[in-house]
Design an enzyme around this catalytic site. Structure first.
Site, PDB file in Angstrom:
ATOM      1  N   HIS A   9      43.610  48.406  47.810  1.00  0.00           N
ATOM      2  CA  HIS A   9      44.462  48.719  46.665  1.00  0.00           C
ATOM      3  C   HIS A   9      45.963  48.619  46.957  1.00  0.00           C
ATOM      4  O   HIS A   9      46.714  49.516  46.577  1.00  0.00           O
ATOM      5  CB  HIS A   9      44.157  50.146  46.159  1.00  0.00           C
ATOM      6  CG  HIS A   9      42.757  50.338  45.670  1.00  0.00           C
ATOM      7  ND1 HIS A   9      42.223  51.584  45.407  1.00  0.00           N
ATOM      8  CD2 HIS A   9      41.773  49.446  45.364  1.00  0.00           C
ATOM      9  CE1 HIS A   9      40.976  51.451  44.970  1.00  0.00           C
ATOM     10  NE2 HIS A   9      40.671  50.175  44.951  1.00  0.00           N
ATOM     11  N   HIS A  64      41.132  53.558  41.337  1.00  0.00           N
ATOM     12  CA  HIS A  64      40.961  52.108  41.414  1.00  0.00           C
ATOM     13  C   HIS A  64      41.913  51.464  40.414  1.00  0.00           C
ATOM     14  O   HIS A  64      41.972  51.881  39.258  1.00  0.00           O
ATOM     15  CB  HIS A  64      39.532  51.727  41.043  1.00  0.00           C
ATOM     16  CG  HIS A  64      38.513  52.339  41.939  1.00  0.00           C
ATOM     17  ND1 HIS A  64      38.040  51.714  43.054  1.00  0.00           N
ATOM     18  CD2 HIS A  64      37.882  53.530  41.888  1.00  0.00           C
ATOM     19  CE1 HIS A  64      37.155  52.490  43.658  1.00  0.00           C
ATOM     20  NE2 HIS A  64      37.035  53.597  42.968  1.00  0.00           N
TER      21      HIS A  64
HETATM   22  C1  LIG Z   1      37.118  43.969  47.874  1.00  0.00           C
HETATM   23  C2  LIG Z   1      37.867  44.621  46.758  1.00  0.00           C
HETATM   24  C3  LIG Z   1      37.274  45.656  46.043  1.00  0.00           C
HETATM   25  C4  LIG Z   1      37.960  46.275  45.005  1.00  0.00           C
HETATM   26  N1  LIG Z   1      37.311  47.188  44.221  1.00  0.00           N
HETATM   27  C5  LIG Z   1      37.903  47.620  43.081  1.00  0.00           C
HETATM   28  C6  LIG Z   1      37.186  48.380  42.130  1.00  0.00           C
HETATM   29  O1  LIG Z   1      35.990  48.674  42.286  1.00  0.00           O
HETATM   30  N2  LIG Z   1      37.848  48.786  41.002  1.00  0.00           N
HETATM   31  C7  LIG Z   1      39.163  48.481  40.791  1.00  0.00           C
HETATM   32  O2  LIG Z   1      39.716  48.916  39.779  1.00  0.00           O
HETATM   33  N3  LIG Z   1      39.860  47.760  41.692  1.00  0.00           N
HETATM   34  C8  LIG Z   1      39.258  47.291  42.798  1.00  0.00           C
HETATM   35  N4  LIG Z   1      39.940  46.499  43.670  1.00  0.00           N
HETATM   36  C9  LIG Z   1      41.367  46.258  43.432  1.00  0.00           C
HETATM   37  C10 LIG Z   1      41.651  45.300  42.292  1.00  0.00           C
HETATM   38  O3  LIG Z   1      40.654  44.308  42.188  1.00  0.00           O
HETATM   39  C11 LIG Z   1      43.018  44.641  42.530  1.00  0.00           C
HETATM   40  O4  LIG Z   1      43.961  45.647  42.783  1.00  0.00           O
HETATM   41  C12 LIG Z   1      43.489  43.845  41.331  1.00  0.00           C
HETATM   42  O5  LIG Z   1      42.494  42.923  40.947  1.00  0.00           O
HETATM   43  C13 LIG Z   1      44.793  43.117  41.638  1.00  0.00           C
HETATM   44  O6  LIG Z   1      45.213  42.404  40.508  1.00  0.00           O
HETATM   45  P1  LIG Z   1      46.472  41.441  40.566  1.00  0.00           P
HETATM   46  O7  LIG Z   1      46.529  40.732  39.274  1.00  0.00           O
HETATM   47  O8  LIG Z   1      47.655  42.235  41.005  1.00  0.00           O
HETATM   48  O9  LIG Z   1      46.169  40.420  41.759  1.00  0.00           O
HETATM   49  P2  LIG Z   1      44.951  39.401  41.969  1.00  0.00           P
HETATM   50  O10 LIG Z   1      43.836  39.680  41.043  1.00  0.00           O
HETATM   51  O11 LIG Z   1      44.639  39.405  43.427  1.00  0.00           O
HETATM   52  O12 LIG Z   1      45.543  37.991  41.537  1.00  0.00           O
HETATM   53  C14 LIG Z   1      46.438  37.215  42.281  1.00  0.00           C
HETATM   54  C15 LIG Z   1      46.084  35.749  42.046  1.00  0.00           C
HETATM   55  O13 LIG Z   1      47.161  34.921  42.428  1.00  0.00           O
HETATM   56  C16 LIG Z   1      46.665  33.793  43.128  1.00  0.00           C
HETATM   57  N5  LIG Z   1      47.759  33.302  43.949  1.00  0.00           N
HETATM   58  C17 LIG Z   1      48.359  33.927  44.976  1.00  0.00           C
HETATM   59  N6  LIG Z   1      49.367  33.191  45.457  1.00  0.00           N
HETATM   60  C18 LIG Z   1      49.425  32.072  44.707  1.00  0.00           C
HETATM   61  C19 LIG Z   1      50.262  30.929  44.714  1.00  0.00           C
HETATM   62  N7  LIG Z   1      51.261  30.805  45.595  1.00  0.00           N
HETATM   63  N8  LIG Z   1      50.032  29.952  43.808  1.00  0.00           N
HETATM   64  C20 LIG Z   1      49.022  30.052  42.910  1.00  0.00           C
HETATM   65  N9  LIG Z   1      48.184  31.133  42.876  1.00  0.00           N
HETATM   66  C21 LIG Z   1      48.402  32.120  43.759  1.00  0.00           C
HETATM   67  C22 LIG Z   1      45.486  34.344  43.894  1.00  0.00           C
HETATM   68  O14 LIG Z   1      44.619  33.329  44.305  1.00  0.00           O
HETATM   69  C23 LIG Z   1      44.880  35.287  42.865  1.00  0.00           C
HETATM   70  O15 LIG Z   1      43.978  34.638  42.017  1.00  0.00           O
HETATM   71  C24 LIG Z   1      39.286  45.874  44.719  1.00  0.00           C
HETATM   72  C25 LIG Z   1      39.879  44.843  45.429  1.00  0.00           C
HETATM   73  C26 LIG Z   1      39.178  44.190  46.430  1.00  0.00           C
HETATM   74  C27 LIG Z   1      39.844  43.059  47.157  1.00  0.00           C
END
Ligand SMILES: Cc1cc2nc3c(=O)[nH]c(=O)nc-3n(C[C@H](O)[C@H](O)[C@H](O)COP(=O)(O)OP(=O)(O)OC[C@H]3O[C@@H](n4cnc5c(N)ncnc54)[C@H](O)[C@@H]3O)c2cc1C
Ligand SMILES: *[C@@H]1O[C@H](CO)[C@@H](O)[C@H](O)[C@H]1NC(C)=O
Ligand SMILES: *[C@@H]1O[C@H](CO)[C@@H](O)[C@H](O)[C@H]1NC(C)=O
Length: 632
Positions: free
Chosen positions: A569, A612
């Protein structure tokens, strides 16, 4: 598996010939497909979203509802494959260290025996929503109210609640194999949003033991873990579909926000396989630079092919808490002298970029269960059992419909006795003079603790999830995780070099603050007591980790340094707040010193929430889309 077949057929409809599409609003690009890229580049976009992850696809989908907008999404990963680990809830985690995982590691952790800690992150459309464990919860009201108090004006529980609701489509629980009656509060949920939320129809016996045992330990049943109070134990709500093609399948930002619209939304272009390397600026006005576009390359190729696309209105970074600060730094936004030391020209001197990293550090107490207990260990090891479980799942039943099906949140007063709780408050107060965490954040966290915001989360995992690569063969396990929800340690994420393909240096500073270790130590003791309750002990053979040789407080703390890991997280590395307070974006999510570069992902969170965070990622995206539509 009838519906699985139907699902594959639907995917086969995805156009493979680009000729068929006049305006390529959907891309399937491989490294040789320069043609399609060139055609895309000829389009003019109003908005470019970098990162098709949890928040990125939600914001892109909402923006494209505006017919006058045209939106390009650049995502480094692929279109979601039908990989079982993505689709089948009980197989979450089997995608770790595969092509769809960036598989980061932290820097050696100074306060945790110099270990590097593994950080999986989704590299796929849907981002980490396609890799996570699907739990659906919101933080405590006071957690969000702290954002407002710290300078993120207008960002608080009351203003976010409509956006939490807007994102969700809540299903009331149907029957389950244990005849359990999940407690919930329909009034806090939305029922017409894109993200389907449901309760599992399958509950493991040992999870019932956890749910009942923890009540014997003085924890009450929560009203609803999405009500802003989060006071107790609950059957988990998860991002799992009900009915139709998504029945008992994982819901991601792609399935929720993109799949239903991509055929018809011709002003939305989603390009997988593309890694952004830099934001481009017009720096005519040095005090307020304008983002004009994004430079990108094929994610899978190290040389050649650099493209750029231009945005007439805004560029939006949604690359997540790890890669959003990386991209800002690669683009010249960050601490000017640090960037110059890496050979990058400074565009905006913004020392807060990459700082303020917060995470939820976790430990796992592992119990060996009695022979014959039904867990995922056997399914992982035995293809015949796995086949049978998958066949059951395809009918919407059985152990693979289940993810983290029971969660418990405890405030400090419930976890600790009165004397320990006041000792903890003394330790917290001492941190007001620490250089690691800002005093204002310490004060907010103390206020949250006093308001009953959870300090610790406990959750039961139906498989070996301990400190080693695997458990013993033919042994069923119950993994009991304790996850610290209010760490007082802060770390950072910065580029290691000016090579956009090089991974950044991640340093969460686990256990930098003693109080984090203290709470985890008491949490481990709590889990041991829980394992002794009649309700749970009936399933347990013996403790595997930390194991009988670890007894004293000091031995437990030593063990914690050996095993502490992430709850996955990370947040806060482009925090919302004033520029003179290490803020990176303002309350409109616009990067300071720019007129039109926004950040929309969890890196904008000024402080963590005791839960989460995926629901918060959707809420931030929903609110951000409204801000952008209002501006236009
Ligand atoms: C194993 C795991 C279990 C989890 N379990 C839970 C849960 O049960 N419940 C919950 O609420 N949360 C959970 N989380 C946390 C939650 O999933 C994340 O905090 C959340 O999805 C993050 O969202 P975001 O949009 O910030 O980033 P992300 O969803 O990580 O999106 C970032 C995106 O940007 C892309 N990217 C990065 N750099 C570039 C670039 N230079 N050019 C193009 N694309 C790029 C990546 O490929 C990715 O697709 C978990 C996370 C993980 C990893
Ligand atoms: C990148 O390469 C891997 C390994 O060959 C492949 O599985 C993946 O689909 C590729 N990703 C993209 C976006 O083309
Ligand atoms: C509080 O709990 C701690 C840890 O379990 C214990 O050592 C201590 O004696 C308890 N104090 C009181 C007053 O009960």
């Amino acid at each position: 598996m009838k519906s699985a077949v139907a699902f594959s057929l639907l995917l086969a409809l995805v156009p493979s010939s680009t000729e068929a599409i006049k305006l390529p609003h959907f891309g399937r690009i491989d490294a040789n497909d320069n043609d399609l890229v060139q055609r895309v580049l000829k389009q003019e976009y109003t908005h470019i979203v970098v990162g098709g992850g949890n928040a990125g696809l939600a914001v892109a989908s909402r923006l494209s509802e505006e017919p006058t907008f045209s939106v390009l999404v650049l995502e480094a990963g692929t279109w979601q494959p039908l990989t079982p680990g993505v689709v089948v809830p009980g197989l979450a985690g089997t995608t770790f260290n595969t092509d769809i995982d960036w598989a980061f590691y932290t820097q050696p952790q100074e306060h945790a025996k110099g270990r590097r800690v593994y950080w999986p992150r989704g590299k796929i459309l849907g981002g980490s929503s396609a890799l996570n464990f699907m739990a659906w919860t919101r933080g405590h009201k006071s957690d969000y109210d702290s954002w407002d108090a710290l300078g993120a004006k207008g960002w608080n529980w009351n203003s976010l609640l409509p956006y939490f609701k807007k994102s969700e489509k809540f299903s009331t629980p149907s029957s389950n194999n244990q005849n359990a009656q999940p407690v919930y509060d329909a009034s806090v949920h939305g029922t017409s949003g894109p993200v389907q939320i449901s309760f599992s129809p399958y509950i493991s016996d040992q999870f019932t033991g956890f749910y009942e045992g923890i009540q014997k330990m003085g924890v009450s049943v929560a009203n609803d873990l999405n009500d802003g109070k989060m006071d107790g134990v609950a059957w988990s709500q998860s991002t799992i579909g009900k009915g139709g093609l998504l029945n008992e399948r994982r819901v991601t930002s792609q399935t929720a926000y993109i799949d239903p619209i991509w055929l018809t939304r011709s002003n939305l272009c989603v390009l997988p396989g593309m890694q952004a390397t830099r934001v481009l600026f017009d720096t005519t006005n040095k005090d307020n630079v304008k983002a004009t576009g994004v430079e990108f390359t094929f994610a899978n190729i190290t040389t050649g092919h650099t493209f750029s696309a231009s945005a007439t209105r805004e560029v939006i970074l949604s690359a997540g808490s790890i890669q959003t600060p990386q991209l800002l730094e690669l683009s010249g936004i960050g601490d000017a002298s640090f960037l110059e030391s890496k050979g990058i020209n400074s565009v905006v001197d913004l020392p807060g970029v990459g700082e303020n990293l917060a995470d939820h550090p976790a430990i796992v107490v592992v119990e060996k269960l009695k022979e014959g207990s039904k867990t995922l260990d056997a399914i992982g090891a035995n293809p015949i059992l796995a086949g049978a479980a998958l066949a059951e799942w395809a009918l919407g039943k059985g152990i693979l419909t289940q993810e983290l099906s029971t969660l418990a949140y405890l405030d400090s007063q419930t976890l600790l006795n009165a004397s320990d709780h006041s000792r903890a408050l003394t330790m917290m107060n001492r941190l007001k003079s620490s250089s690691n965490i800002p005093t204002a954040q310490v004060e907010q966290q103390i206020a949250q603790v006093k308001a009953g915001s959870p300090i610790m989360e406990f959750l039961a995992i139906n498989v070996y999830f301990g400190a080693n690569a695997a458990g013993e063969p033919n042994v069923p396990y119950l993994s009991l995780a304790a996850c610290a929800q209010k760490s007082f340690s802060r770390g950072s994420i910065h580029i290691a070099s000016n090579d956009p393909k090089a991974y950044p240096n991640i340093d969460p500073q686990y256990l930098q603050a003693d109080i984090d270790k203290f709470y985890l130590m008491r949490a481990a003791q709590f889990l041991r007591e829980l394992a002794k309750t009649d309700a749970l002990s009936q399933y347990i053979d013996s403790e595997a980790e930390p194991g009988p040789e670890v007894q004293s407080e000091q031995q437990l703390e030593d063990w914690i340094e050996n095993v502490v890991r992430t709850e996955y997280h990370p947040i806060g590395t482009a925090k919302m707040g004033a520029r003179n307070d290490q803020g990176v974006v303002d309350e409109n999510l616009i990067v300071h010193g720019t007129s039109n570069l926004r950040v929309v992902d969890l890196s904008v969170m000024p402080m963590h929430v005791s839960t989460h965070p995926q629901s918060t990622a959707y809420a931030i995206a929903e609110k951000a889309a409204d801000l952008m539509r209002q501006k236009a």
